[in-house]
Design an enzyme around this catalytic site. Structure first.
Site, mmCIF file in Angstrom:
data_model
loop_
_atom_site.group_PDB
_atom_site.id
_atom_site.type_symbol
_atom_site.label_atom_id
_atom_site.label_comp_id
_atom_site.label_asym_id
_atom_site.label_seq_id
_atom_site.Cartn_x
_atom_site.Cartn_y
_atom_site.Cartn_z
ATOM 1 N N HIS A 41 0.815 -1.221 0.000
ATOM 2 C CA HIS A 41 0.000 0.000 0.000
ATOM 3 C C HIS A 41 0.846 1.266 0.000
ATOM 4 O O HIS A 41 0.348 2.348 -0.293
ATOM 5 C CB HIS A 41 -0.923 0.006 1.222
ATOM 6 C CG HIS A 41 -2.036 -0.991 1.113
ATOM 7 N ND1 HIS A 41 -3.327 -0.631 0.829
ATOM 8 C CD2 HIS A 41 -2.052 -2.344 1.211
ATOM 9 C CE1 HIS A 41 -4.094 -1.712 0.774
ATOM 10 N NE2 HIS A 41 -3.342 -2.769 1.011
ATOM 11 N N ASP A 101 3.341 9.467 -0.883
ATOM 12 C CA ASP A 101 2.157 8.702 -0.479
ATOM 13 C C ASP A 101 1.967 7.573 -1.478
ATOM 14 O O ASP A 101 2.108 7.803 -2.693
ATOM 15 C CB ASP A 101 0.924 9.636 -0.536
ATOM 16 C CG ASP A 101 -0.083 9.343 0.559
ATOM 17 O OD1 ASP A 101 -0.125 8.193 1.026
ATOM 18 O OD2 ASP A 101 -0.824 10.259 0.943
#
Ligand code: GDG
Length: 441
Positions: free
Chosen positions: A136, A349
């Site tokens: 992720h 991110d």
């Protein structure tokens, strides 16, 4: 993952965030700890950690080593051999529970950086199931990754999966470069643009990028609900004639919140017409608060908010509304629906779901997105957002002004395109893509 599991069924094995030394009063949590629970459509199986495991495996190896390193911040890493040893032990516990629970036909899907070593442990137990892994968070470039003392072991662990999924092509490329340079493995490109094969002795490992997404319809429909409409109206009623610029971030140094506040401050200095006409709503969601670095970050953020408000507040106008707590889904939707500008500027991110949720909830389609070029989401949404380098305070301040002054037609056209793309590539698309590749021989 909840909507996906509800849709497909299965067993979810995970740590519920408590240790065997915690005193649990919550009835549901107690039940979960003792025997797991059946949710609508899937089962939850808890793995409970000791206090030492929570400290050295979760906060230690996972969050003081992998998390900062993979977000390109090696100077924040605390490399300790005992963290690595306990990381392997906990991965072993997951593998052991999996061996007990998995039926031979089950597809095992391991999520995220806390569990990289699970497949290696499963292979040792001669499990024949297909095993996929999804990361992720970003995968760092070679020169950053090389700093990891256990770099070979981590790469070899990943190559024990059948399928490895990354958020973006950038992460996939970084990983492949590390495999080539550290392990000297050959990487074979296949016919499709996305899929690449690596030969690991007698096994074939597939590597691809799968940008994660959200349950678009549930956000769009939720934003239209009467309760959310009422809340949204109430928010704007209390802050009339003003553009709201919204930041929602977990308390984390990767989210770039101090830079964001400095850019907002700079925008107020540079563009006086913003005074009384714009307010930043910065929602900070508590996270990892007992780690000293996170506490320091919170203090720094609060100091900056205080400085901005102290300098610019006038009667009837507060420049920054700062909220430090979790929100209910309904509250969150009301902020998404009512704000005109999303301000999403992480330093790095994996994806960033907040920006996708903002667009899905923007049912009037008049919102504008200011987005960091270092968020995974920029690969998909960059063209119709105002892209910024979050370290560049001056240009980010200009981006705020440009978003504020952008006209209706421009907003409408871009927001429509953003929403169309997120709707098409939603969370169900993502799962199907991954599982389809997972099925391939
Ligand atoms: C990791 C990667 C990647 C937040 N506050 C509240 C709340 N949230 C929900 C948001 C959103 C999620 O949490 C945050 O997701 P992000 O993607 O922004 O960030 P991370 O938590 O760092 O997640 C990231 C993600 O994994 C998925 O792969 O995108 O890059 O770092 O869904 O809505 N939800 C509610 N109340 C809150 O106060 N209900």
């Amino acid at each position: 993952m909840a909507p996906v599991l509800r849709d497909r069924g299965g067993i979810w094995l995970g740590w519920p965030g408590i240790t065997d030394e915690d005193n649990i009063s919550d009835k549901k949590l107690k039940e979960l700890m003792e025997k797991g629970i059946k949710d609508s459509g899937y089962d939850l199986e808890p793995i409970i950690f000791s206090h030492e495991e929570a400290e050295k495996y979760y906060e230690g190896f996972s969050n003081e080593i992998i998390w900062p390193l993979f977000h390109d911040l090696p100077s924040l890493c605390n490399f300790k051999e005992e963290y690595w040893n306990i990381y392997k032990d906990v991965n072993e516990r997951f593998a052991s529970k999996l061996t007990e629970k998995a039926k031979p036909e089950d597809f095992i899907w391991v999520h995220d950086y806390h569990l990289i070593n699970v497949a290696t442990r499963l292979r040792k137990r001669s499990l024949t199931n297909k095993i996929g892994f999804f990361l992720h968070i970003p995968f760092p470039p070679l020169d950053v990754f090389l700093k990891l003392p256990w770099r070979r072991e981590i790469l070899q662990s990943l190559l024990d999966y059948d399928l490895i999924g990354f958020q973006t092509q950038r992460d996939k490329r970084n990983f492949l470069q590390c495999v080539r340079r550290v392990l000297r493995f050959r990487v074979q490109a296949r016919g499709t643009k996305n899929m690449v094969y690596i030969k690991n002795h007698n096994r074939k490992v597939s590597v691809a990028a799968f940008p994660i997404s959200i349950d678009y319809d549930s956000f769009a429909e939720g934003a239209e609900s009467e309760n959310v409409a009422k809340r949204a109206w109430f928010l704007h009623e209390n802050l009339p004639n003003r553009t709201l610029i919204l930041g929602i971030d977990r308390l984390d140094y990767t989210k770039g919140i101090p830079f964001k506040l400095k850019a907002f401050k700079r925008a107020l200095e540079k563009y006086p017409e913003l005074h009384k006409n714009i307010s930043l709503v910065q929602i900070l969601v508590p996270s990892r608060v007992h780690i000293p670095k996170y506490r320091e970050l919170k203090e720094n953020i609060e100091k900056l908010v205080g400085e901005i408000n102290g300098k610019f507040t006038e009667l009837g106008w507060v420049p920054v509304y700062y909220i430090f707590r979790s929100m209910t889904r309904e509250e969150l939707l009301a902020y998404y629906r009512t704000s005109e500008i999303a301000f999403v500027t992480p330093l790095k991110d994996g994806m960033n779901l907040v920006v996708k949720e903002f667009c899905a909830s923007n049912i009037e389609e008049t919102g504008v997105v200011i987005l960091s070029e270092f968020a995974g989401a920029a690969a998909q949404l960059g063209e119709d957002s105002i892209l910024v380098n979050p370290y560049d305070v001056e240009r980010t301040a200009d981006a705020i002004y440009n978003a504020f002054t952008s006209d209706y037609t421009y907003r409408k056209r871009r927001m429509r395109k953003l929403r169309r793309s997120i709707k098409k590539y939603d969370i169900f698309w993502w799962v199907n893509e991954f599982l389809e590749y997972g099925k391939e021989e």
